[in-house]
Design a protein around this motif. Sequence first.
Motif, PDB file in Angstrom:
ATOM      1  N   ALA A 176       0.495  -0.850   0.077  1.00  0.00           N
ATOM      2  CA  ALA A 176      -0.036  -0.279   0.000  1.00  0.00           C
ATOM      3  C   ALA A 176       0.887   0.928  -0.401  1.00  0.00           C
ATOM      4  CB  ALA A 176      -0.918  -0.029   1.195  1.00  0.00           C
ATOM      5  N   SER A 177       2.162   1.139  -0.141  1.00  0.00           N
ATOM      6  CA  SER A 177       2.549   2.463  -0.117  1.00  0.00           C
ATOM      7  C   SER A 177       3.395   3.123  -1.146  1.00  0.00           C
ATOM      8  CB  SER A 177       4.510   2.155   0.387  1.00  0.00           C
ATOM      9  OG  SER A 177       5.205   1.275   0.161  1.00  0.00           O
ATOM     10  N   SER A 178       2.772   2.380  -2.282  1.00  0.00           N
ATOM     11  CA  SER A 178       3.133   3.341  -3.808  1.00  0.00           C
ATOM     12  C   SER A 178       1.811   2.252  -4.924  1.00  0.00           C
ATOM     13  CB  SER A 178       4.856   2.909  -4.255  1.00  0.00           C
ATOM     14  OG  SER A 178       5.120   1.788  -4.907  1.00  0.00           O
ATOM     15  N   ILE A 212       0.050   0.657  -7.488  1.00  0.00           N
ATOM     16  CA  ILE A 212      -2.022   0.441  -7.323  1.00  0.00           C
ATOM     17  C   ILE A 212      -2.247   0.310  -6.170  1.00  0.00           C
ATOM     18  CG2 ILE A 212      -3.441  -2.107  -7.687  1.00  0.00           C
ATOM     19  CD1 ILE A 212      -1.263  -2.248 -10.575  1.00  0.00           C
ATOM     20  N   GLY A 213      -1.134  -0.819  -4.628  1.00  0.00           N
ATOM     21  CA  GLY A 213      -2.215  -0.605  -3.801  1.00  0.00           C
ATOM     22  C   GLY A 213      -2.263   1.047  -3.006  1.00  0.00           C
ATOM     23  N   CYS A 267       5.257  -4.881   7.337  1.00  0.00           N
ATOM     24  CA  CYS A 267       5.744  -6.498   7.453  1.00  0.00           C
ATOM     25  C   CYS A 267       6.509  -6.962   6.311  1.00  0.00           C
ATOM     26  CB  CYS A 267       4.095  -7.444   7.360  1.00  0.00           C
ATOM     27  SG  CYS A 267       3.337  -6.918   6.902  1.00  0.00           S
ATOM     28  N   VAL A 271       5.958  -9.095   2.886  1.00  0.00           N
ATOM     29  CA  VAL A 271       4.709 -10.335   2.810  1.00  0.00           C
ATOM     30  C   VAL A 271       5.672 -11.911   2.942  1.00  0.00           C
ATOM     31  CG1 VAL A 271       3.682  -8.811   2.509  1.00  0.00           C
ATOM     32  CG2 VAL A 271       4.377  -9.235   1.000  1.00  0.00           C
ATOM     33  N   CYS A 330      -1.154  -7.108  -2.990  1.00  0.00           N
ATOM     34  CA  CYS A 330      -0.852  -6.066  -4.351  1.00  0.00           C
ATOM     35  C   CYS A 330       0.229  -5.895  -3.727  1.00  0.00           C
ATOM     36  CB  CYS A 330      -1.406  -4.572  -3.905  1.00  0.00           C
ATOM     37  SG  CYS A 330      -2.971  -4.449  -4.076  1.00  0.00           S
ATOM     38  N   ALA A 356       8.019 -12.379  -2.796  1.00  0.00           N
ATOM     39  CA  ALA A 356       7.261 -10.999  -2.860  1.00  0.00           C
ATOM     40  C   ALA A 356       6.027 -11.898  -3.416  1.00  0.00           C
ATOM     41  CB  ALA A 356       7.145 -10.476  -3.071  1.00  0.00           C
ATOM     42  N   GLY A 414      -2.224 -10.547  -9.713  1.00  0.00           N
ATOM     43  CA  GLY A 414      -1.797 -11.138 -10.294  1.00  0.00           C
ATOM     44  C   GLY A 414      -0.794 -10.083 -11.173  1.00  0.00           C
ATOM     45  N   SER A 415      -1.362 -10.783 -12.891  1.00  0.00           N
ATOM     46  CA  SER A 415      -0.754 -10.000 -13.877  1.00  0.00           C
ATOM     47  C   SER A 415      -1.086 -10.494 -15.566  1.00  0.00           C
ATOM     48  CB  SER A 415       0.787  -9.720 -13.920  1.00  0.00           C
ATOM     49  OG  SER A 415       1.382  -8.828 -15.743  1.00  0.00           O
ATOM     50  N   LYS A 455       3.107 -15.084 -11.608  1.00  0.00           N
ATOM     51  CA  LYS A 455       1.924 -14.838 -10.678  1.00  0.00           C
ATOM     52  C   LYS A 455       0.795 -15.908 -11.471  1.00  0.00           C
ATOM     53  CE  LYS A 455       2.932 -10.119 -10.089  1.00  0.00           C
ATOM     54  NZ  LYS A 455       1.694  -9.891  -8.757  1.00  0.00           N
ATOM     55  N   PRO A 493      -3.503  -6.890 -13.977  1.00  0.00           N
ATOM     56  CA  PRO A 493      -3.816  -5.805 -14.579  1.00  0.00           C
ATOM     57  C   PRO A 493      -2.719  -5.776 -15.745  1.00  0.00           C
ATOM     58  CG  PRO A 493      -3.261  -5.344 -11.879  1.00  0.00           C
ATOM     59  CD  PRO A 493      -2.701  -7.205 -12.168  1.00  0.00           C
ATOM     60  N   ILE A 517       0.657  -0.268 -15.212  1.00  0.00           N
ATOM     61  CA  ILE A 517       0.224   0.294 -15.308  1.00  0.00           C
ATOM     62  C   ILE A 517       1.124   1.521 -14.531  1.00  0.00           C
ATOM     63  CG2 ILE A 517      -1.519   1.378 -12.904  1.00  0.00           C
ATOM     64  CD1 ILE A 517      -2.458  -1.160 -14.541  1.00  0.00           C
ATOM     65  N   THR A 523       7.221  -0.004 -13.211  1.00  0.00           N
ATOM     66  CA  THR A 523       7.425  -0.148 -14.894  1.00  0.00           C
ATOM     67  C   THR A 523       7.926   1.250 -15.382  1.00  0.00           C
ATOM     68  OG1 THR A 523       4.647   0.975 -14.397  1.00  0.00           O
ATOM     69  CG2 THR A 523       4.926  -1.050 -15.424  1.00  0.00           C
TER      70      THR A 523
HETATM   71  N1  LIG Z   1       2.169  -1.733 -12.255  1.00  0.00           N
HETATM   72  C1  LIG Z   1       1.678  -2.956 -13.216  1.00  0.00           C
HETATM   73  O1  LIG Z   1       1.625  -2.266 -14.654  1.00  0.00           O
HETATM   74  C2  LIG Z   1       1.414  -3.622 -13.182  1.00  0.00           C
HETATM   75  C3  LIG Z   1       1.137  -4.754 -13.889  1.00  0.00           C
HETATM   76  C4  LIG Z   1       0.655  -6.234 -14.003  1.00  0.00           C
HETATM   77  C5  LIG Z   1       0.684  -6.602 -12.089  1.00  0.00           C
HETATM   78  N2  LIG Z   1       0.807  -5.783 -11.164  1.00  0.00           N
HETATM   79  C6  LIG Z   1       1.412  -6.086  -9.794  1.00  0.00           C
HETATM   80  O2  LIG Z   1       0.755  -4.769  -9.306  1.00  0.00           O
HETATM   81  C7  LIG Z   1       0.953  -4.976  -7.656  1.00  0.00           C
HETATM   82  C8  LIG Z   1       1.087  -3.615  -7.347  1.00  0.00           C
HETATM   83  O3  LIG Z   1       2.826  -3.092  -8.270  1.00  0.00           O
HETATM   84  P1  LIG Z   1       2.835  -1.374  -8.851  1.00  0.00           P
HETATM   85  O4  LIG Z   1       3.052  -0.788  -9.717  1.00  0.00           O
HETATM   86  O5  LIG Z   1       1.620  -0.555  -7.700  1.00  0.00           O
HETATM   87  O6  LIG Z   1       4.052  -1.726  -7.387  1.00  0.00           O
HETATM   88  P2  LIG Z   1       4.382  -0.256  -6.894  1.00  0.00           P
HETATM   89  O7  LIG Z   1       4.540   0.511  -6.989  1.00  0.00           O
HETATM   90  O8  LIG Z   1       6.845  -1.048  -6.613  1.00  0.00           O
HETATM   91  O9  LIG Z   1       4.909  -1.284  -5.526  1.00  0.00           O
HETATM   92  C9  LIG Z   1       4.665  -2.221  -4.982  1.00  0.00           C
HETATM   93  C10 LIG Z   1       4.072  -2.353  -3.763  1.00  0.00           C
HETATM   94  O10 LIG Z   1       4.887  -3.670  -2.932  1.00  0.00           O
HETATM   95  C11 LIG Z   1       5.702  -3.041  -1.201  1.00  0.00           C
HETATM   96  N3  LIG Z   1       6.405  -4.894  -1.673  1.00  0.00           N
HETATM   97  C12 LIG Z   1       7.284  -5.130  -2.556  1.00  0.00           C
HETATM   98  N4  LIG Z   1       7.671  -6.064  -1.503  1.00  0.00           N
HETATM   99  C13 LIG Z   1       7.112  -6.231  -0.457  1.00  0.00           C
HETATM  100  C14 LIG Z   1       7.501  -7.301   0.429  1.00  0.00           C
HETATM  101  N5  LIG Z   1       8.062  -8.773   0.629  1.00  0.00           N
HETATM  102  N6  LIG Z   1       6.727  -6.999   1.585  1.00  0.00           N
HETATM  103  C15 LIG Z   1       5.394  -5.850   1.726  1.00  0.00           C
HETATM  104  N7  LIG Z   1       5.501  -5.067   0.612  1.00  0.00           N
HETATM  105  C16 LIG Z   1       6.292  -5.597  -0.425  1.00  0.00           C
HETATM  106  C17 LIG Z   1       5.986  -2.053  -1.895  1.00  0.00           C
HETATM  107  O11 LIG Z   1       6.132  -1.491  -0.726  1.00  0.00           O
HETATM  108  P3  LIG Z   1       7.444  -1.331   0.173  1.00  0.00           P
HETATM  109  O12 LIG Z   1       8.981  -1.732  -0.885  1.00  0.00           O
HETATM  110  O13 LIG Z   1       7.731  -0.602   0.934  1.00  0.00           O
HETATM  111  O14 LIG Z   1       7.970  -2.595   0.950  1.00  0.00           O
HETATM  112  C18 LIG Z   1       4.620  -1.144  -2.567  1.00  0.00           C
HETATM  113  O15 LIG Z   1       3.879  -0.841  -1.720  1.00  0.00           O
HETATM  114  C19 LIG Z   1       2.087  -6.085  -7.627  1.00  0.00           C
HETATM  115  O16 LIG Z   1       1.513  -7.400  -6.849  1.00  0.00           O
HETATM  116  C20 LIG Z   1       2.277  -6.167  -9.737  1.00  0.00           C
HETATM  117  O17 LIG Z   1       2.876  -7.117  -9.805  1.00  0.00           O
HETATM  118  C21 LIG Z   1       1.258  -4.420 -11.732  1.00  0.00           C
END
Ligand SMILES: NC(=O)c1ccc[n+]([C@@H]2O[C@H](COP(=O)([O-])OP(=O)(O)OC[C@H]3O[C@@H](n4cnc5c(N)ncnc54)[C@H](OP(=O)(O)O)[C@@H]3O)[C@@H](O)[C@H]2O)c1
Length: 261
Positions: free
Chosen positions: A14-16, A18-19, A59, A61, A87, A110, A138-139, A156, A182, A185, A190
């Motif tokens: 949730a820190s960045s 989609i979450g 935490c 995960v 997420c 993760a 997932g993805s 995924k 998704p 995004i 990305t």
């Molecule tokens: N962006 C896309 O195009 C896309 C497409 C399809 C699917 N997704 C999926 O969508 C989800 C969110 O991705 P996003 O694009 O929003 O990426 P993001 O902005 O990099 O966010 C990832 C989030 O997960 C947290 N995280 C990563 N590893 C972790 C761990 N071991 N324990 C706890 N938190 C963890 C990060 O915070 P910390 O680093 O502080 O832990 C951050 O809050 C992911 O599962 C990704 O695979 C993304």
Amino acid sequence: MKAIRDKTIWITGASSGIGKALALRLAKNNNFVIVSSRGRDSLLELQKTAPKNIRVLDCDVGDDKAMEEAGDRLASLTDHLDMVFACAGTCEYDDGLKLKLESYRRVFDANFFGVVNTLRQALPLLSHSKQPVFAAVGSLSSVVGFPRAEAYGASKAALGYFLDSVRADTSRVRLHVAHIRPGFIDTPLTKSNDFDMPFMMTPDAAAESIEKGVLRGRHIIDFPRRLSWPLRFLGFFSSLWFGICTPRMTRIRSLRKTKCA
Ligand SMILES: NC(=O)c1ccc[n+]([C@@H]2O[C@H](COP(=O)([O-])OP(=O)(O)OC[C@H]3O[C@@H](n4cnc5c(N)ncnc54)[C@H](OP(=O)(O)O)[C@@H]3O)[C@@H](O)[C@H]2O)c1
């Protein structure tokens, strides 16, 4: 539009991205949102946007032991959970088929074990809700085999099977299981991609699609359709995907030049 309201919700990652967009959106509609990621500071910043509705549970995960302890902290924040959005996730590409095991393990920790750990801690609390929902991100990349995505896509795809299996096992009880897939995004995940990302969406638009999908009771929440439909078609007619598309995408030209790291 109908909205998710007055629920108790746990969001990991949730820190960045989609979450975070989902947490902000849900906190606005009087949901009590517990936000997780490894970085506590960014979660505390997020909490400042809705201090009454957001609680922080930092935490990792992918760390089994730390997640047991996080489960205790979660239970001290709430006696039940209505919804969980898993997420948290990461992406590492395998450039040149190097098959680096530590990279594969990081990605699976993760993206796959992180979701298992999340459900493990959430399940007892979800059992106290009238209409519990467990949704994990997932993805669309898992619909077909993408070059360089051996670790990411496989994690995924494994997640997809896990969610189907949980859905099968809970088909006589109330738990609603949703698999969110998704497309591209615009998030930190990305940012470093050096290839075309068609139909890129904002995190806010992704959060809206997720909320809509959950409200409609979907088990598979794919978006955007402009990408998911062609990929599903190519997944079905895989000879087209491997015969026409992937030869244009792969960067490997000679097996002799690949070297396991
Ligand atoms: N962006 C896309 O195009 C896309 C497409 C399809 C699917 N997704 C999926 O969508 C989800 C969110 O991705 P996003 O694009 O929003 O990426 P993001 O902005 O990099 O966010 C990832 C989030 O997960 C947290 N995280 C990563 N590893 C972790 C761990 N071991 N324990 C706890 N938190 C963890 C990060 O915070 P910390 O680093 O502080 O832990 C951050 O809050 C992911 O599962 C990704 O695979 C993304």
